[in-house]
Design a protein around this motif. Structure first.
Motif, PDB file in Angstrom:
ATOM      1  N   ILE B 377       0.726  -1.222  -0.011  1.00 24.88           N
ATOM      2  CA  ILE B 377       0.161  -0.296   0.069  1.00 24.88           C
ATOM      3  C   ILE B 377       0.994   1.429   0.150  1.00 24.88           C
ATOM      4  O   ILE B 377       0.534   2.271  -0.828  1.00 24.88           O
ATOM      5  CB  ILE B 377      -0.895   0.013   1.264  1.00 24.88           C
ATOM      6  N   ARG B 381       0.393   3.478  -3.147  1.00 26.33           N
ATOM      7  CA  ARG B 381      -0.361   4.702  -2.867  1.00 26.33           C
ATOM      8  C   ARG B 381       0.502   5.902  -2.530  1.00 26.33           C
ATOM      9  O   ARG B 381       0.106   7.065  -2.477  1.00 26.33           O
ATOM     10  CB  ARG B 381      -1.443   4.158  -1.810  1.00 26.33           C
ATOM     11  N   SER B 444       1.852  -4.752  -4.890  1.00 27.73           N
ATOM     12  CA  SER B 444       1.862  -3.315  -5.357  1.00 27.73           C
ATOM     13  C   SER B 444       1.684  -3.185  -6.763  1.00 27.73           C
ATOM     14  O   SER B 444       0.751  -2.002  -7.188  1.00 27.73           O
ATOM     15  CB  SER B 444       3.300  -2.841  -5.054  1.00 27.73           C
ATOM     16  N   MET B 447      -1.976  -3.319  -7.074  1.00 26.97           N
ATOM     17  CA  MET B 447      -2.693  -2.308  -6.423  1.00 26.97           C
ATOM     18  C   MET B 447      -2.680  -0.926  -7.458  1.00 26.97           C
ATOM     19  O   MET B 447      -3.654   0.008  -7.213  1.00 26.97           O
ATOM     20  CB  MET B 447      -2.215  -1.892  -4.880  1.00 26.97           C
ATOM     21  N   PHE B 469     -10.861  -1.793   2.325  1.00 23.07           N
ATOM     22  CA  PHE B 469      -9.673  -2.901   2.122  1.00 23.07           C
ATOM     23  C   PHE B 469     -10.455  -4.067   1.832  1.00 23.07           C
ATOM     24  O   PHE B 469     -10.060  -4.798   1.022  1.00 23.07           O
ATOM     25  CB  PHE B 469      -8.454  -2.768   3.150  1.00 23.07           C
TER      26      PHE B 469
END
Ligand SMILES: Nc1ncnc2c1ncn2[C@@H]1O[C@H](COP(=O)(O)OP(=O)(O)OP(=O)(O)O)[C@@H](O)[C@H]1O
Ligand SMILES: [Mg+2]
Lengths: 366, 562
Positions: B377, B381, B444, B447, B469
């Motif tokens: 994350i 992010r 990752s 994501m 989540f």
């Protein structure tokens, strides 16, 4: 010229018939809507026409060409997806000219087409933004522009307005129709919103559980529904249950608790048969007090709701049935709760249907 | 009970301070357990390089070996991508029910302990018993070609795994849109699908690249005496030290020198891949669509699938399984099988080691997921800003790049300095360090592809971060999580080099197998009762059990029960 013809098409998912022997012809340059409740097979039918899925059996024609074995890129269609499916890694502009580019137009041509379609959808700003940076309305316009730029003569739209708010939706739906007409396209528009379908379509097909129930213009569907389902799904209807007691000409129907009313019996339902009488709330007149006259029902107001243009009354009839009626809010004195009223309905706008085998509730379930 | 826990987690998760505590502990765990142990030994010994650098012959041979490493890693990673993407495509887009099984087969080279894998490849390609019987002489003798074949084989599963995960998470609507706009299937993939799953393609390439750079045990077996890459160079130094031909200082200096160059250069390469990868776009290729159109349809798809399957079966699957071939013989003769099943003689230690390996792998997988997700994350992010996330993203590769022999030495050095740690915990930490990057990389990448919108949408609907989540991120990335978990699990089950280095009493299955293989090859004193048959059967069991575990895991997720 692209008539779109679907002939005896069936599509199953496991045991479920998503489409059950569907046939339909959409004329060249027609703006056609597929209307029906969620899960009735609208998207499936549209995707079959686009070639995104293959039918189990049946034939599909676009123009004179049989296309059910033709891959989507060769069907000469434009498709607007419900979620728009704008390519997230390309700018708005690149999305729009994607079609011309994969069709090997030279850069100049692609650019000209791009500007033309953007003109059509009235969007000329933020073209270098990525889809995630655009507003819903912009994404929608880009999605339509992209589909148009590919130069197809048939435009397929899967709930293209579903993601927009009510105001924008009302504006854009007319624009899409105008564009389709200007470009002389054959358009098939999927929606579950009957107001949307009625306001923009030349003709509408109402679908239910994988089948087409009725095809017609908005007026036809509204004035002459061929089934309880359509009477319920297009607009709104009161359903009164009863039996036919007299069956020639103006038939007589005995409703619950022996209340007898008149109705046209277009389907020639025989005496003794169980029936449902469908009457639209906006076709009726309402007077204060109990005043006997032709085709009248006595009742008492139980609830009233101000809805802007109309006041909506819920009336308990003397036989215990519930009846909804809409009256103009500005030109008439309102009735109060608890007031006795008389409802009259026009015979030619009340429709008589045989009582459905599966029961009334099941028949009109959406 | 469960819903209560969820409520607690939910209310906790919207506390800013707690969120940051979680992220910061993820970073601390990363540094303390994952990043530092594998390199501390190397960094501390850096001064030893001085005496090494005074020996130009050795330095030159080190540099040559290291460039071999990079050349092979780049070629192999590229070939893996070329061969792995069509297979991943077939697995995810094909209609047959057997594809789940094929999918699981693709993991096999990852399950076979590396040393056994090297031996297997050697047997298959160059011994008189393998494919060479067809040709009368050794088809491929030890050397660079065999090394490439080996590396292709063991990094192939990584590519397939990561790409399959990405393709399953990918929204088909984009490709359909492209088709309706007039793109033939191949054009649609090239201009829409691949660019969208690009982060995962890059991740797959990086992982294959790193894996090829650092593998030591198997490479040493197939390199013969004619070829050196970085890790083999270090292995040769270590052997030289044992034989007394080079000094301790030279050994240490050389190991540090080679490892440091490998680490620094690969970090630069990873940095470049990350920066350039984002900018890299395939040219639209005017005129290409009509060419691709000819290729796209059934015949072309059929031949593409056949070639992908052929490459997978002949170059990856059979050579990796070859060592287990005697298992069938053992089953046929019966007595070895009976002994094995009853756990007699050498087999009791085998079953113990197998149990240890699977428990270890399960624990490491769970820990890897728990510690890896916050890191994924953070990276995807960019919670702490762009630069920190780029740096973290680079650093998580380090345990992958360090040659496994140097990694083992370093881990041992680090953990032995801390007294009183149970050996099992050492094993867990070591395996966590080695497998962590795989999970974080694949997660990752997944994501990065999720629209932040969706998360925001769910937040505005009143969902707390934990629920977001659970209800958004988890379902959308579940295949990538599964893929990551499978890589962690299989890699842990097969890990040999570092395990050997950090343990003295505990014997995992690969460690036991290496002993047996060495005994069969005559490298160490023969162990009574161990022969080609028992090695084959042991490898067979290991592969079979892993296969079953992975298949069950996969079928469970396919049915959407996770
Ligand atoms: N890929 C699929 N696999 C299995 N069932 C499907 C699939 N696609 C559609 N269905 C089923 O087929 C039926 C028709 O679906 P379809 O998407 O055409 O409905 P729809 O009329 O477009 O509904 P909505 O208005 O909700 O979009 C539904 O019952 C749906 O669950
Ligand atoms: Mg739909």
């Amino acid at each position: 010229m692209p008539d779109v013809r679907v002939v005896n098409v069936t599509k199953k998912y496991g045991k479920l018939y998503a489409l059950d022997n569907v046939s339909i012809t959409i004329h060249d340059q027609e703006y056609f809507s597929l209307l029906g409740p969620s899960g009735c097979g609208k998207t499936t039918l549209l995707r079959l026409i686009a070639g995104l899925i293959e039918p189990d059996s049946g034939e599909i024609y676009i123009g004179d060409r049989r296309v059910d074995k033709v891959p989507p890129e060769d069907r000469d269609i434009g498709f607007v997806f419900q979620t728009f499916a704008l390519f997230p890694h390309m700018t708005a502009w690149s999305n729009v000219i994607y079609g011309p580019k994969v069709k090997n137009y030279d850069a100049k041509q692609a650019e000209t087409i791009g500007h033309e379609v953007l003109e059509l959808v009235k969007l000329n700003e933020r073209l270098n933004a990525y889809p995630s940076e655009l507003s819903g309305g912009m994404m929608q316009r880009i999605a339509v522009a992209r589909a148009l730029a590919a130069g197809a003569k048939t435009l397929l739209l899967d709930e293209p307005l579903g993601q927009l708010d009510a105001k924008v939706r009302n504006e854009i739906r007319y624009e899409i129709r105008r564009m389709a007409k200007d470009l002389k396209l054959t358009a098939i528009h999927v929606t579950h919103d009957q107001a949307e379908a009625m306001s923009i379509s030349d003709r509408i097909a109402v679908m239910k559980k994988g089948k087409i129930v009725q095809i017609g213009t908005s007026q036809e569907l509204y004035m002459h529904p061929n089934s309880l389902f359509v009477a319920h799904f297009i607009g709104e209807s009161n359903f009164l249950e009863g039996y036919v007691t007299k069956a020639n000409g103006e038939s007589e129907i005995e409703l619950r608790q022996g209340l007898v009313v008149k109705a046209f019996n277009q389907m020639n339902i025989k005496p003794g048969e169980r029936v449902v009488l469908a009457i639209r709330p906006e076709t009726c007149e309402m007077k204060k007090g109990h005043v006997a006259s032709e085709n009248c029902l006595f009742g008492r107001v139980e609830k009233s709701t101000f809805e802007g243009i109309v006041v909506r009354y819920e009336v308990r009839l003397e036989n215990g049935d519930r009846f909804v009626i809409n009256r103009p809010s500005l030109t008439e004195e309102w009735s109060k709760i608890g007031e006795d009223v008389t409802i009259t309905y026009p015979l030619d706008k009340a429709h008589l249907f045989p009582y459905p085998e599966s029961g009334l509730a099941e028949e009109i379930k959406v | 009970m469960l819903s209560k826990l969820q409520n607690t987690l939910n209310s906790l998760s919207s506390k800013k301070s707690l969120k940051y505590t979680l992220y910061i502990s993820a970073i601390i765990i990363f540094f303390a357990l994952i990043l530092v142990p594998p390199i501390i030994g190397i960094v501390i010994k850096a001064p030893a390089m001085q005496s090494f650098l005074k020996q130009p012959v050795l330095v030159n041979s080190a540099l040559g070996a290291i460039s071999n490493s990079f050349i092979i890693a780049l070629i192999v990673a590229a070939l893996d991508l070329i061969a792995g993407v069509p297979l991943a495509w077939l697995i995810t887009r094909g209609k047959s029910r057997w594809l789940s099984v094929l999918d699981t087969f693709a993991d096999i080279p990852f399950v076979v302990p590396t040393a056994a894998l090297g031996y297997s490849i050697l047997l298959f390609w160059s011994s008189s018993g393998g494919i060479s019987t067809l040709f009368g002489s050794s088809l491929i003798s030890p050397g660079w070609l065999l090394v490439m074949l080996l590396h292709f084989t063991f990094s192939f599963p990584v590519v397939v795994r990561v790409v399959v995960g990405a393709m399953l998470d990918y929204k088909m609507e984009y490709e359909r849109a492209s088709r309706t706009l007039g793109a033939p299937p191949l054009t649609a993939s090239r201009t829409v699908t691949f660019p969208i799953i690009k982060p995962s393609l890059i991740a797959a390439f990086s992982l294959a690249f790193a894996r090829s750079l650092s593998e030591t045990g198997a490479t040493f077996i197939v390199a013969g005496l004619v070829f050196q890459n970085g890790p083999v160079f270090i292995q040769n130094l270590s052997n030289g030290l044992k034989a007394g031909t080079i000094s301790q200082a030279t050994y240490e200096g050389g190991t540090v020198f080679a490892s440091l160059i490998l680490i620094v250069v690969s970090l630069i390469i990873f940095g470049l891949i990350r920066v350039l990868g984002q900018k890299l776009t395939l040219p639209f290729g005017k005129g290409l669509p009509s060419f691709e159109k000819k290729l796209s349809y059934k015949k072309a798809a059929w031949s593409r699938n056949s070639i992908a399957l052929f490459v997978f079966i002949v170059i990856v699957l059979i050579p990796s399984l070859f060592v287990a071939l005697p298992a069938f013989q053992a089953i046929a003769t019966g007595s070895t099988l009976a002994q094995a099943l009853m756990g007699q003689g050498i087999w009791s230690s085998f079953w113990q080691s197998l149990f240890l390996s699977y428990s270890l792998a399960a624990i490491v997988t769970v820990l890897g997921i728990l510690t890896g997700i916050p890191m994924a994350i953070l990276i995807s992010r960019k919670t702490f800003g762009k630069l920190p996330s780029t740096i973290l993203d680079l650093l998580i590769n380090v345990p992958l790049i360090v040659p496994s022999i140097a990694l083992g030495v370093s881990l041992k050095f680090f953990w032995q300095g801390i007294p009183g740690i149970p050996e099992f915990l050492l094993l867990v930490f070591a395996h966590l360090a080695i497998t962590y990057p795989y999970f974080v990389r694949s997660m990752s990448a997944a994501m990065e592809r999720i629209n932040v919108d969706m998360e925001e949408a769910s937040r505005t609907l009143g969902a707390r971060p934990f629920t977001v989540f659970k209800t958004i991120v988890l379902p959308i990335t579940k295949y990538s999580i599964l893929s990551g978990a499978i890589i962690v699990f299989t890699r842990s089950v097969s890990e040999t080099g570092a395990t050997l280095a950090v343990t003295s009493n505990l014997v995992t299955a690969p460690v036991l197998l290496v002993k047996w293989v060495n005994s069969v090859r005559g490298i160490v004193a023969p162990i009574a009762g161990v022969n080609a048959l028992t090695v084959g059967l042991a490898c067979g069991f290991l592969i079979l059990f892993s296969f079953i575990i992975l298949l069950v895991l996969r079928l469970l997720t396919r049915k959407g029960k996770i």
